[in-house]
Design an enzyme around this catalytic site. Sequence first.
Site, PDB file in Angstrom:
ATOM      1  N   ASP A  20       8.685   0.380  10.393  1.00 47.36           N
ATOM      2  CA  ASP A  20       7.337  -0.473  11.110  1.00 47.36           C
ATOM      3  C   ASP A  20       7.919  -1.008  12.446  1.00 47.36           C
ATOM      4  O   ASP A  20       9.027  -1.516  12.589  1.00 47.36           O
ATOM      5  CB  ASP A  20       7.111  -1.825  10.159  1.00 47.36           C
ATOM      6  CG  ASP A  20       6.202  -1.400   9.047  1.00 47.36           C
ATOM      7  OD1 ASP A  20       6.087  -0.098   8.962  1.00 47.36           O
ATOM      8  OD2 ASP A  20       5.997  -2.293   8.232  1.00 47.36           O
ATOM      9  N   ASP A 300       1.307  -5.301  -0.505  1.00 45.08           N
ATOM     10  CA  ASP A 300       2.518  -4.613  -1.144  1.00 45.08           C
ATOM     11  C   ASP A 300       3.349  -5.343  -1.812  1.00 45.08           C
ATOM     12  O   ASP A 300       3.741  -5.007  -3.053  1.00 45.08           O
ATOM     13  CB  ASP A 300       3.556  -3.772  -0.124  1.00 45.08           C
ATOM     14  CG  ASP A 300       2.844  -2.770   0.964  1.00 45.08           C
ATOM     15  OD1 ASP A 300       1.683  -2.127   0.232  1.00 45.08           O
ATOM     16  OD2 ASP A 300       3.029  -2.666   2.083  1.00 45.08           O
TER      17      ASP A 300
HETATM   18  C1  26A Z   1      -0.646   7.502   5.332  1.00 42.88           C
HETATM   19  N1  26A Z   1      -0.663   5.904   5.806  1.00 42.88           N
HETATM   20  C2  26A Z   1      -1.505   5.609   7.038  1.00 42.88           C
HETATM   21  C3  26A Z   1       0.502   5.044   5.435  1.00 42.88           C
HETATM   22  C4  26A Z   1       0.713   3.905   5.909  1.00 42.88           C
HETATM   23  C5  26A Z   1       1.636   2.998   5.241  1.00 42.88           C
HETATM   24  N2  26A Z   1       2.483   3.388   4.360  1.00 42.88           N
HETATM   25  C6  26A Z   1       2.282   4.873   4.009  1.00 42.88           C
HETATM   26  N3  26A Z   1       1.483   5.533   4.427  1.00 42.88           N
HETATM   27  N4  26A Z   1       0.138   3.087   6.763  1.00 42.88           N
HETATM   28  C7  26A Z   1       0.806   1.870   6.796  1.00 42.88           C
HETATM   29  N5  26A Z   1       1.489   1.785   6.012  1.00 42.88           N
HETATM   30  C8  26A Z   1       2.782   0.828   5.599  1.00 42.88           C
HETATM   31  O1  26A Z   1       1.902  -0.288   4.921  1.00 42.88           O
HETATM   32  C9  26A Z   1       2.507  -1.486   5.140  1.00 42.88           C
HETATM   33  C10 26A Z   1       2.056  -2.563   4.919  1.00 42.88           C
HETATM   34  O2  26A Z   1       1.179  -2.651   3.785  1.00 42.88           O
HETATM   35  C11 26A Z   1       3.495   0.143   6.671  1.00 42.88           C
HETATM   36  O3  26A Z   1       4.559   0.756   6.897  1.00 42.88           O
HETATM   37  C12 26A Z   1       3.506  -1.232   6.295  1.00 42.88           C
HETATM   38  O4  26A Z   1       4.890  -1.582   5.941  1.00 42.88           O
END
Ligand code: 26A
Length: 346
Positions: A20, A300
């Site tokens: 992130d 999460d």
């Molecule tokens: C496929 N996408 C869009 C994603 C994500 C994701 N993790 C996996 N796939 N888009 C955001 N995140 C993660 O969600 C967390 C917050 O809930 C981010 O990396 C962040 O740590």
Amino acid sequence: MDKENLKKNMLLGMGNPLLDISAVVDKSFLTKYGMKENDAILADEKHKNLYTELVEKYNADFIAGGSVQNALRVAQWLLEFPKVTTFFGCVGDDKYSKILCDKARENGVNVQYQVNSKEPTGTCAVLITGTHRSLCANLAAANLFTIDHIAKEENKKLVDTAHFYYVSGFFLTVSPPSIMEVAKVALAHKRPFLMNLSAQFIVQFFKDPLMQVMPYVDVLFGNETEAETFATEQSFGTTDLKEIALKICELPKQYEDRPRLCIITNGHKPVIMAHEGKIREFPVTVLEKDKIVDTNSAGDAFAGGFLSQYIQGQDLEICIKCGIWAATEILQRSGCTFSGKASFTP
Ligand code: 26A
């Protein structure tokens, strides 16, 4: 807490390992990149400069992320006993993957990444406006995960011997065959398969693979907007979250002897749990606004807290309370970060 039921690698998670890149921005920055508050999207052409701009102009922080990996790290924090959880996902061969791997291992997760040097490790822009967060993921190497990883002898063993499985809806953008494979192993052994809706765009644009896996899902997590969008997409004919949760439980299920559990978080409003035709609600700890650092990873953390108790066979009430406890902790920190001993008491 009685931890005698814990075993190594008993919870297997699969998802996108992302680093992130988090910064506080103003709303005009969101508008510039066509983003909305509290959204989660995949990066496209127009987001190309977003990441460098965040680092160069907004003094961004780098924090271990990726939705499933966050949940497992939080679960490990609560469990204390190392390597109860295993994580599969794909990274590049670079310094970001090293940061991610070190952090997850430090927290006790048994990280088993697939490595593909054709792409860099995935990143996720986290744009904080007030207490809201907007996510824009550049999956890069995370998108290169293949089912071969699961077929590798040592990993197949981890899949075969896990007792619980957790995947994100986000991972449907990467490898539905891997999700289906793991879901089928779970079913064959009558082991719980847990899933998160993850984001509105998953429910809308990945509806087909989502509904293909749904019959295998024993526990479904989602937040209020994901649940509402799910209801619209599935023509449930209601916007009432409790009715939606009950209807989700009633969707066709492979293993009918274990009724589906549906859990919907609703911001500062009570968590809704639907199970066996009944609804229960659990109030959350309402934090004063100035105590909330950001909402990144709160969902999460909720899943991680829940999982930490669920895999120990705790009552659902305790599982949910632990989810709420973990989310409340993570709300008071930047991203999915924590330190010291977790102080949850059932
Ligand atoms: C496929 N996408 C869009 C994603 C994500 C994701 N993790 C996996 N796939 N888009 C955001 N995140 C993660 O969600 C967390 C917050 O809930 C981010 O990396 C962040 O740590």
